[in-house]
Design an enzyme around this catalytic site. Sequence first.
Site, PDB file in Angstrom:
ATOM      1  N   HIS A  60      16.755  25.058  90.542  1.00 47.33           N
ATOM      2  CA  HIS A  60      17.662  25.373  91.651  1.00 47.33           C
ATOM      3  C   HIS A  60      18.808  26.208  91.120  1.00 47.33           C
ATOM      4  O   HIS A  60      18.828  26.569  89.939  1.00 47.33           O
ATOM      5  CB  HIS A  60      18.120  24.095  92.349  1.00 47.33           C
ATOM      6  N   HIS A  62      22.319  25.736  91.145  1.00 47.53           N
ATOM      7  CA  HIS A  62      23.629  25.269  90.694  1.00 47.53           C
ATOM      8  C   HIS A  62      23.960  25.901  89.340  1.00 47.53           C
ATOM      9  O   HIS A  62      23.069  26.146  88.519  1.00 47.53           O
ATOM     10  CB  HIS A  62      23.649  23.733  90.586  1.00 47.53           C
ATOM     11  N   ASP A  64      25.127  24.896  86.569  1.00 51.94           N
ATOM     12  CA  ASP A  64      24.715  24.258  85.312  1.00 51.94           C
ATOM     13  C   ASP A  64      23.229  24.441  85.023  1.00 51.94           C
ATOM     14  O   ASP A  64      22.730  23.960  84.003  1.00 51.94           O
ATOM     15  CB  ASP A  64      25.109  22.771  85.288  1.00 51.94           C
ATOM     16  N   HIS A  65      22.531  25.200  85.901  1.00 50.15           N
ATOM     17  CA  HIS A  65      21.111  25.509  85.677  1.00 50.15           C
ATOM     18  C   HIS A  65      20.847  27.008  85.556  1.00 50.15           C
ATOM     19  O   HIS A  65      19.735  27.405  85.209  1.00 50.15           O
ATOM     20  CB  HIS A  65      20.256  24.901  86.801  1.00 50.15           C
ATOM     21  N   HIS A 136      18.433  16.896  96.855  1.00 53.88           N
ATOM     22  CA  HIS A 136      19.625  17.352  96.153  1.00 53.88           C
ATOM     23  C   HIS A 136      20.481  18.126  97.145  1.00 53.88           C
ATOM     24  O   HIS A 136      20.061  18.362  98.280  1.00 53.88           O
ATOM     25  CB  HIS A 136      19.188  18.206  94.946  1.00 53.88           C
TER      26      HIS A 136
HETATM   27 ZN    ZN Z   1      22.677  20.015  87.622  1.00 55.02          ZN
HETATM   28 ZN    ZN Z   2      22.278  20.550  90.935  1.00 54.80          ZN
END
Ligand code: ZN
Ligand code: ZN
Length: 244
Positions: A60, A62, A64-65, A136
């Site tokens: 996904h 976000h 942090d990815h 999520h």
């Molecule tokens: Zn995350």
């Molecule tokens: Zn996430």
Amino acid sequence: MRVTFLGTGSAMATGERFQTGILVQEDGRTLLVDCGSGVLHRLQQSGVGYETVSSVLLTHHHLDHVADLLPLMKARWLAGEEHLEIVGPQGTKGLIDGLLSVHEYMQEKLELRVREVHPGGFSVAGFDVSAYETRHSLPCLAYRFDDRFTFSGDSEAFAGLANFADESAILAHDCSFPDDVDVSNHPTPERLGTALAGTDIGRVYLTHLYPHTDGRHEEMLESIGVHYDGDVRFAEDLTTITVE
Ligand SMILES: [Zn+2]
Ligand SMILES: [Zn+2]
């Protein structure tokens, strides 16, 4: 198949765990799953290197990815690599176009192939992958590599996802917080244990760990163990698992 945890942390830095990144390798094929902050450095530390990574699969969008996507592109360009394939859920094309519109000088440095995938089966970097929609705050896909490895992405724990992972040799599952944190969009150990009850998974690795989990691993494992009696461990950055 070799699975290497490059980053087992989350959006809040722990000082030890970088953000999400997992390398899947087999027979000379390499796939990077997610590319959060720090993953570019971990690729070097792992000995694999960013030159080797020509395909990235995103769970996904976000930060942090995806935070190291542009740094990965720039490092590959500087190293003389010419291609990068980026595969992810709906909106991935818009994400890459947006990133490149902010950093215009990176446009056309690499030949990019961007592909959006949906729940169901597809192929990337020579791997046959199944995708399953998680629960999520953004659209997110869990990925399964035949009966060997499943990665939850970011998700609450629920029976559908546990069934998707059932009979995997290895499952890496989001376990962001201990039980006393009131959270949605991520599991707590109690909810993860409840979801996994009755599944037959070779080994579960807990990942996507917030600083709240520091020093609380024992109680988190005990909480999962109340409902689920399988092998559960905490993932650590730069750990490699060989899956037969
Ligand atoms: Zn995350
Ligand atoms: Zn996430």
